[in-house]
Design an enzyme around this catalytic site. Structure first.
Site, PDB file in Angstrom:
ATOM      1  N   ALA A  68       0.864  -1.178   0.000  1.00 52.34           N
ATOM      2  CA  ALA A  68       0.000   0.000   0.000  1.00 52.34           C
ATOM      3  C   ALA A  68       0.904   1.232   0.000  1.00 52.34           C
ATOM      4  CB  ALA A  68      -0.879  -0.021   1.242  1.00 52.34           C
ATOM      5  N   GLU A 134       4.914  -5.249   6.986  1.00 53.04           N
ATOM      6  CA  GLU A 134       4.185  -4.177   7.667  1.00 53.04           C
ATOM      7  C   GLU A 134       4.667  -3.946   9.098  1.00 53.04           C
ATOM      8  OE1 GLU A 134       2.806  -6.611   5.871  1.00 53.04           O
ATOM      9  OE2 GLU A 134       1.101  -5.875   4.700  1.00 53.04           O
TER      10      GLU A 134
HETATM   11  C1  HXC Z   1       5.093   4.418  -0.997  1.00 55.39           C
HETATM   12  C2  HXC Z   1       7.034   3.470  -1.782  1.00 55.39           C
HETATM   13  C3  HXC Z   1       6.647   2.216  -1.289  1.00 55.39           C
HETATM   14  C4  HXC Z   1       5.382   2.120  -0.604  1.00 55.39           C
HETATM   15  C5  HXC Z   1       8.565   2.003  -2.241  1.00 55.39           C
HETATM   16  N1  HXC Z   1       8.215   3.285  -2.374  1.00 55.39           N
HETATM   17  N2  HXC Z   1       7.626   1.320  -1.583  1.00 55.39           N
HETATM   18  N3  HXC Z   1       6.267   4.561  -1.649  1.00 55.39           N
HETATM   19  N4  HXC Z   1       4.650   3.255  -0.488  1.00 55.39           N
HETATM   20  N5  HXC Z   1       4.930   0.978  -0.119  1.00 55.39           N
HETATM   21  C6  HXC Z   1       8.992   4.357  -3.042  1.00 55.39           C
HETATM   22  C7  HXC Z   1      10.179   4.799  -2.227  1.00 55.39           C
HETATM   23  O1  HXC Z   1       9.813   5.748  -1.243  1.00 55.39           O
HETATM   24  C8  HXC Z   1      11.057   5.415  -3.296  1.00 55.39           C
HETATM   25  O2  HXC Z   1      10.580   6.718  -3.614  1.00 55.39           O
HETATM   26  C9  HXC Z   1      10.789   4.525  -4.510  1.00 55.39           C
HETATM   27  O3  HXC Z   1       9.550   3.877  -4.241  1.00 55.39           O
HETATM   28  C10 HXC Z   1      11.857   3.471  -4.694  1.00 55.39           C
HETATM   29  O4  HXC Z   1      11.979   2.768  -3.475  1.00 55.39           O
HETATM   30  P1  HXC Z   1      13.388   2.580  -2.722  1.00 55.39           P
HETATM   31  O5  HXC Z   1      13.075   2.302  -1.290  1.00 55.39           O
HETATM   32  O6  HXC Z   1      14.316   3.698  -3.021  1.00 55.39           O
HETATM   33  O7  HXC Z   1      13.922   1.259  -3.464  1.00 55.39           O
HETATM   34  P2  HXC Z   1      14.904   0.152  -2.871  1.00 55.39           P
HETATM   35  O8  HXC Z   1      16.041   0.784  -2.087  1.00 55.39           O
HETATM   36  O9  HXC Z   1      15.226  -0.706  -4.041  1.00 55.39           O
HETATM   37  O10 HXC Z   1      14.026  -0.676  -1.812  1.00 55.39           O
HETATM   38  C11 HXC Z   1      12.920  -1.433  -2.259  1.00 55.39           C
HETATM   39  C12 HXC Z   1      12.032  -1.846  -1.063  1.00 55.39           C
HETATM   40  C13 HXC Z   1      11.653  -0.588  -0.242  1.00 55.39           C
HETATM   41  C14 HXC Z   1      12.777  -2.847  -0.168  1.00 55.39           C
HETATM   42  C15 HXC Z   1      10.807  -2.535  -1.639  1.00 55.39           C
HETATM   43  O11 HXC Z   1      11.129   0.406  -1.125  1.00 55.39           O
HETATM   44  C16 HXC Z   1      10.606  -0.834   0.797  1.00 55.39           C
HETATM   45  O12 HXC Z   1      10.895  -1.385   1.880  1.00 55.39           O
HETATM   46  N6  HXC Z   1       9.374  -0.392   0.551  1.00 55.39           N
HETATM   47  C17 HXC Z   1       8.266  -0.464   1.507  1.00 55.39           C
HETATM   48  C18 HXC Z   1       7.732  -1.877   1.598  1.00 55.39           C
HETATM   49  C19 HXC Z   1       6.621  -1.964   2.626  1.00 55.39           C
HETATM   50  O13 HXC Z   1       6.815  -1.650   3.808  1.00 55.39           O
HETATM   51  N7  HXC Z   1       5.454  -2.387   2.188  1.00 55.39           N
HETATM   52  C20 HXC Z   1       4.276  -2.546   3.056  1.00 55.39           C
HETATM   53  C21 HXC Z   1       3.470  -1.280   3.054  1.00 55.39           C
HETATM   54  S1  HXC Z   1       2.130  -1.353   4.162  1.00 55.39           S
HETATM   55  P3  HXC Z   1      11.580   7.959  -3.780  1.00 55.39           P
HETATM   56  O14 HXC Z   1      10.650   9.119  -3.931  1.00 55.39           O
HETATM   57  O15 HXC Z   1      12.459   7.988  -2.601  1.00 55.39           O
HETATM   58  O16 HXC Z   1      12.316   7.606  -5.054  1.00 55.39           O
HETATM   59  C22 HXC Z   1       0.980  -2.291   3.399  1.00 55.39           C
HETATM   60  C23 HXC Z   1      -0.286  -2.503   4.153  1.00 55.39           C
HETATM   61  C24 HXC Z   1      -1.300  -3.174   3.302  1.00 55.39           C
HETATM   62  O17 HXC Z   1       1.152  -2.745   2.317  1.00 55.39           O
HETATM   63  C25 HXC Z   1      -2.654  -2.930   3.845  1.00 55.39           C
HETATM   64  C26 HXC Z   1      -3.701  -3.172   2.803  1.00 55.39           C
HETATM   65  C27 HXC Z   1      -3.931  -2.113   1.826  1.00 55.39           C
END
Ligand code: HXC
Length: 260
Positions: A68, A134
């Site tokens: 998300a 998460e």
């Molecule tokens: C918003 C996100 C994002 C997310 C990545 N980005 N994931 N933006 N929401 N979930 C953005 C980053 O901020 C960044 O933007 C760009 O995408 C590239 O990501 P990086 O982190 O620079 O890439 P990398 O170093 O390769 O790392 C990849 C990654 C990391 C390991 C996947 O991005 C990450 O940990 N993302 C979050 C994963 C996460 O926590 N997901 C769960 C979310 S909660 P900029 O502007 O800096 O370039 C959820 C709840 C679901 O899903 C509930 C139901 C709807």
């Protein structure tokens, strides 16, 4: 004319496959609310189209979806999240009757992993990584992660993934039963389309009822599930395709499905 969207792309593959590509590559296809609205629209449009017999959803090589969109949740409180009621969108996708194949390459995290698990089958590239991270941002899965992951991979691995946020590789996902197959990244989409082609070559009403029946196994008792299966089995005998299929077998020829 096909509708155009801002955050997804849709296309036809052959006569019977509808594809959906998540298209926010700059944020690893993070699922913001507008993307979810577009997904609901695309899925329900395909589901209402009798020509579409299978749907394939994919992202890009680096990410299926990294969850998300955290920017939309960072400031929200419980009441706001509750009133937002975003899971209604997920419930709509859950009710899609057409079989769905997810083609996953790169990250399928959080809501991205949950979206893949909402699909009926997953074709993964060797670079795919699945996770429910998460907990690392202070929350927990909310779109089915604790339920569907546990049913797919069992308690031990699901608990570990949900409590530590550890990602698993494509091959670990294959061993655990989360995905159908793992293929080289160059062909993951082609393989998913080939699987969809195979599903689409089956009689579509039988495919829909069979999908519904398999899914029923997850939320009912064996007794009720068997009853449900049996009713669907009987129901298929009122389709032209059932009679055509059996007749074609006996006449040693290929069946011609009418979708009726
Ligand atoms: C918003 C996100 C994002 C997310 C990545 N980005 N994931 N933006 N929401 N979930 C953005 C980053 O901020 C960044 O933007 C760009 O995408 C590239 O990501 P990086 O982190 O620079 O890439 P990398 O170093 O390769 O790392 C990849 C990654 C990391 C390991 C996947 O991005 C990450 O940990 N993302 C979050 C994963 C996460 O926590 N997901 C769960 C979310 S909660 P900029 O502007 O800096 O370039 C959820 C709840 C679901 O899903 C509930 C139901 C709807």
């Amino acid at each position: 004319m096909e509708r155009t969207y801002q955050f997804i792309r849709i296309a036809r593959h052959g006569d019977h496959i509808g594809t959906i590509q998540l298209n926010r590559p700059e944020v690893l296809n993070a699922l913001n609310l507008a993307t979810m609205d577009e997904l609901v629209d695309a899925f329900t449009t395909y589901d209402a189209d009798p020509a579409i017999r299978c749907i394939v959803i994919y992202g890009n090589e680096k990410a299926f979806a990294a969850g998300a969109d955290i920017t939309e949740m960072a400031e929200a409180d419980s009441v706001e999240m509750l009133l937002r009621d975003q899971f209604r969108k997920w419930d709509t996708i859950r009710r899609v009757k057409t079989p769905i194949v997810a083609a996953v390459s790169g990250y399928a995290l959080g809501g991205g992993c949950e979206l893949a698990m909402l699909c009926d089958m997953i074709v993964a590239s060797e670079t795919a990584r699945f996770g429910q991270p998460e907990i690392k941002i202070g929350v927990m899965p909310g779109a089915g992660g604790t339920q569907r992951l546990t049913r797919a991979v069992g308690k031990a691995l699901a608990m570990e993934m949900v409590l530590t946020g550890r990602m698993i590789s494509a091959y670990e996902a294959l061993r655990a039963g989360l995905v159908n197959k793992v293929v080289p990244v160059e062909v993951y989409l082609d393989e998913a389309l080939a699987l969809a082609d195979e599903v689409a070559s089956m009689p579509p009403i039988a495919a829909r009822l069979a999908k519904e029946s398999v899914l029923r196994a997850f939320d009912t008792t064996l007794e009720i599930g068997l009853e449900y299966e049996r009713k669907n089995f009987y129901l298929l005998f009122s389709t032209e395709d059932a009679h055509e299929g059996m007749k074609a077998f006996l006449e040693k020829r290929q069946p011609k499905w009418q979708g009726q």
